[in-house]
Scaffold this motif. Sequence first.
Motif, PDB file in Angstrom:
ATOM      1  N   VAL A  28       1.233  -1.007  -0.318  1.00 57.03           N
ATOM      2  CA  VAL A  28      -0.754  -0.439   0.132  1.00 57.03           C
ATOM      3  C   VAL A  28       1.063   1.100  -0.227  1.00 57.03           C
ATOM      4  CG1 VAL A  28      -1.756   1.369   1.773  1.00 57.03           C
ATOM      5  CG2 VAL A  28      -1.954  -1.173   1.016  1.00 57.03           C
ATOM      6  N   PHE A  29       2.181   1.174   0.865  1.00 56.05           N
ATOM      7  CA  PHE A  29       3.057   2.769   0.487  1.00 56.05           C
ATOM      8  C   PHE A  29       3.699   2.636  -0.525  1.00 56.05           C
ATOM      9  CE2 PHE A  29       6.837   4.269   1.095  1.00 56.05           C
ATOM     10  CZ  PHE A  29       6.904   5.048   2.686  1.00 56.05           C
ATOM     11  N   ILE A  30       3.910   1.267  -1.373  1.00 52.78           N
ATOM     12  CA  ILE A  30       4.402   1.734  -2.804  1.00 52.78           C
ATOM     13  C   ILE A  30       3.563   2.252  -3.234  1.00 52.78           C
ATOM     14  CG2 ILE A  30       5.571   0.105  -3.960  1.00 52.78           C
ATOM     15  CD1 ILE A  30       6.815  -1.561  -2.300  1.00 52.78           C
ATOM     16  N   GLN A  31       2.309   1.934  -3.374  1.00 50.74           N
ATOM     17  CA  GLN A  31       1.238   1.768  -4.651  1.00 50.74           C
ATOM     18  C   GLN A  31       0.603   3.281  -4.147  1.00 50.74           C
ATOM     19  OE1 GLN A  31      -2.615   0.775  -3.685  1.00 50.74           O
ATOM     20  NE2 GLN A  31      -3.071   1.181  -5.805  1.00 50.74           N
TER      21      GLN A  31
ATOM     22  N   GLY B 166       3.973   5.357  -5.878  1.00 48.96           N
ATOM     23  CA  GLY B 166       4.015   4.845  -6.951  1.00 48.96           C
ATOM     24  C   GLY B 166       3.343   5.996  -7.720  1.00 48.96           C
ATOM     25  N   LEU B 167       2.238   5.649  -6.954  1.00 47.83           N
ATOM     26  CA  LEU B 167       1.152   6.624  -8.116  1.00 47.83           C
ATOM     27  C   LEU B 167       1.574   8.094  -8.179  1.00 47.83           C
ATOM     28  CD1 LEU B 167      -2.044   6.933  -8.860  1.00 47.83           C
ATOM     29  CD2 LEU B 167      -2.978   6.970  -6.703  1.00 47.83           C
ATOM     30  N   SER B 168       1.503   8.391  -6.818  1.00 52.48           N
ATOM     31  CA  SER B 168       2.297  10.195  -7.146  1.00 52.48           C
ATOM     32  C   SER B 168       3.436  10.764  -7.844  1.00 52.48           C
ATOM     33  CB  SER B 168       2.364  10.148  -5.172  1.00 52.48           C
ATOM     34  OG  SER B 168       2.331  11.935  -4.910  1.00 52.48           O
ATOM     35  N   LEU B 169       4.116   9.789  -7.684  1.00 54.15           N
ATOM     36  CA  LEU B 169       5.509  10.099  -8.044  1.00 54.15           C
ATOM     37  C   LEU B 169       5.368  10.179  -9.542  1.00 54.15           C
ATOM     38  CD1 LEU B 169       8.536   8.306  -7.129  1.00 54.15           C
ATOM     39  CD2 LEU B 169       8.815  10.513  -7.301  1.00 54.15           C
ATOM     40  N   GLY B 170       3.914   9.623 -10.262  1.00 54.46           N
ATOM     41  CA  GLY B 170       3.955   9.224 -11.812  1.00 54.46           C
ATOM     42  C   GLY B 170       3.096  10.754 -12.368  1.00 54.46           C
ATOM     43  N   LEU B 171       2.253  10.979 -10.918  1.00 56.43           N
ATOM     44  CA  LEU B 171       1.597  12.051 -11.195  1.00 56.43           C
ATOM     45  C   LEU B 171       2.336  13.415 -10.788  1.00 56.43           C
ATOM     46  CD1 LEU B 171      -1.486  11.516  -9.588  1.00 56.43           C
ATOM     47  CD2 LEU B 171      -1.806  11.190 -12.005  1.00 56.43           C
ATOM     48  N   ILE B 172       3.531  13.421 -10.491  1.00 62.33           N
ATOM     49  CA  ILE B 172       3.998  14.782 -10.180  1.00 62.33           C
ATOM     50  C   ILE B 172       4.843  14.827 -11.219  1.00 62.33           C
ATOM     51  CG2 ILE B 172       5.514  13.758  -8.177  1.00 62.33           C
ATOM     52  CD1 ILE B 172       5.186  16.048  -6.330  1.00 62.33           C
ATOM     53  N   VAL B 173       5.834  13.695 -11.201  1.00 63.44           N
ATOM     54  CA  VAL B 173       6.774  14.236 -12.435  1.00 63.44           C
ATOM     55  C   VAL B 173       6.408  14.382 -13.498  1.00 63.44           C
ATOM     56  CG1 VAL B 173       9.041  12.509 -13.142  1.00 63.44           C
ATOM     57  CG2 VAL B 173       8.260  11.977 -10.813  1.00 63.44           C
TER      58      VAL B 173
ATOM     59  N   ALA C 108      -9.553   1.792   6.560  1.00 58.12           N
ATOM     60  CA  ALA C 108      -9.010   2.155   7.230  1.00 58.12           C
ATOM     61  C   ALA C 108      -7.608   2.036   8.431  1.00 58.12           C
ATOM     62  CB  ALA C 108     -10.338   2.553   8.365  1.00 58.12           C
ATOM     63  N   ALA C 109      -7.464   0.876   8.618  1.00 63.25           N
ATOM     64  CA  ALA C 109      -6.153   1.365   8.695  1.00 63.25           C
ATOM     65  C   ALA C 109      -4.626   0.821   8.013  1.00 63.25           C
ATOM     66  CB  ALA C 109      -5.858  -0.646   9.582  1.00 63.25           C
ATOM     67  N   LEU C 110      -4.691   0.567   6.450  1.00 65.76           N
ATOM     68  CA  LEU C 110      -4.073   1.108   5.733  1.00 65.76           C
ATOM     69  C   LEU C 110      -3.863   2.722   4.978  1.00 65.76           C
ATOM     70  CD1 LEU C 110      -4.120  -2.607   4.020  1.00 65.76           C
ATOM     71  CD2 LEU C 110      -2.391  -1.346   5.689  1.00 65.76           C
ATOM     72  N   ARG C 111      -4.889   3.514   4.986  1.00 65.76           N
ATOM     73  CA  ARG C 111      -4.998   4.592   4.300  1.00 65.76           C
ATOM     74  C   ARG C 111      -3.643   5.390   4.459  1.00 65.76           C
ATOM     75  NH1 ARG C 111     -11.268   5.175   6.064  1.00 65.76           N
ATOM     76  NH2 ARG C 111     -11.870   3.866   4.048  1.00 65.76           N
ATOM     77  N   PRO C 112      -3.553   5.475   6.168  1.00 71.17           N
ATOM     78  CA  PRO C 112      -2.256   6.063   6.402  1.00 71.17           C
ATOM     79  C   PRO C 112      -0.805   6.115   6.067  1.00 71.17           C
ATOM     80  CG  PRO C 112      -3.847   5.523   8.484  1.00 71.17           C
ATOM     81  CD  PRO C 112      -4.138   5.191   7.798  1.00 71.17           C
ATOM     82  N   TRP C 113      -0.992   4.720   5.603  1.00 73.12           N
ATOM     83  CA  TRP C 113       0.695   4.192   4.804  1.00 73.12           C
ATOM     84  C   TRP C 113      -0.057   4.789   3.514  1.00 73.12           C
ATOM     85  CZ3 TRP C 113       4.259   2.678   7.615  1.00 73.12           C
ATOM     86  CH2 TRP C 113       3.902   2.145   9.129  1.00 73.12           C
ATOM     87  N   PHE C 114      -1.370   4.703   3.058  1.00 75.81           N
ATOM     88  CA  PHE C 114      -1.042   5.348   1.082  1.00 75.81           C
ATOM     89  C   PHE C 114      -0.900   6.573   1.811  1.00 75.81           C
ATOM     90  CE2 PHE C 114      -2.960   6.418  -1.711  1.00 75.81           C
ATOM     91  CZ  PHE C 114      -3.415   5.645  -2.831  1.00 75.81           C
ATOM     92  N   ILE C 115      -1.743   7.774   2.222  1.00 74.87           N
ATOM     93  CA  ILE C 115      -1.436   8.716   2.675  1.00 74.87           C
ATOM     94  C   ILE C 115       0.633   8.878   2.624  1.00 74.87           C
ATOM     95  CG2 ILE C 115      -1.523  11.159   3.315  1.00 74.87           C
ATOM     96  CD1 ILE C 115      -4.030  10.000   4.540  1.00 74.87           C
ATOM     97  N   ALA C 116       1.437   7.872   3.529  1.00 72.10           N
ATOM     98  CA  ALA C 116       2.555   8.408   4.257  1.00 72.10           C
ATOM     99  C   ALA C 116       3.514   7.821   2.749  1.00 72.10           C
ATOM    100  CB  ALA C 116       2.873   7.150   5.068  1.00 72.10           C
ATOM    101  N   GLY C 117       3.317   7.471   1.820  1.00 70.74           N
ATOM    102  CA  GLY C 117       4.040   6.851   0.464  1.00 70.74           C
ATOM    103  C   GLY C 117       2.908   7.984  -0.482  1.00 70.74           C
TER     104      GLY C 117
END
Length: 216
Positions: free
Chosen positions: A14-17, A20-27, A152-161
């Motif tokens: 989830v962190f890696i997703q 990767g998603l944020s990097l793909g959009l921001i770069v 709900a438990a994994l959303r903070p890790w997605f946000i962190a990634g």
Amino acid sequence: MTNLPHTFTNVLPVFIQGLGLSLGLIVAIGAQNAFVLRQGLRREHVGAVVLFCALADALLITAGVMGMAQALGERPDVARALALAGALFLATYGWQALLRARQANQLRAAETGTVLSLAGAMAQAAAFTLLNPHVYLDTVLLVGSIGAQQSAALRPWFIAGSSVASLFWFGLLGFGARWLAPWFARPKAWQILDGLIGLTMWAIAFLLVRQVWAGF
């Protein structure tokens, strides 16, 4: 003991997703990236500019994920539809990135120009970040709706990634400007980046479709 597999097996993907998603959009070649690169080349208020851009992204992503999660909490069908729409968007975005990889583009930021005060630099950073409508589509709607699919438990890790991706990219642009500027001025470098972005977007789109399919 049941929490251990959940912690190791699910958190990292989830962190890696999110990363990767944020990097793909921001770069991308754009005004905001050129501004951060310019400040890095001139060594003017680099830390403040990098921190502002990264924090703005983190706040928008958090608002998007939590807001979309609350809005879609009682609407699983809408959540699945948005996930599929997001997958379609990412597949299209990935295809466009692969097409760009066949063209010659470059990112340039002139070292000359008016010296900016801290207030002036922050005002320009805010304008490039918050007055761009695409930033809300990317962070609040797209990243938000995809992050909301997580438990709900994994959303903070997605946000962190996703947030780490922004901090890494803007930090790289700002503090590595002297070294990166000649590299980013080479069209081949952006062709390689676009190729990697295209494949990453396709991979995330595939994972989204598989996740929706598993929910039926």
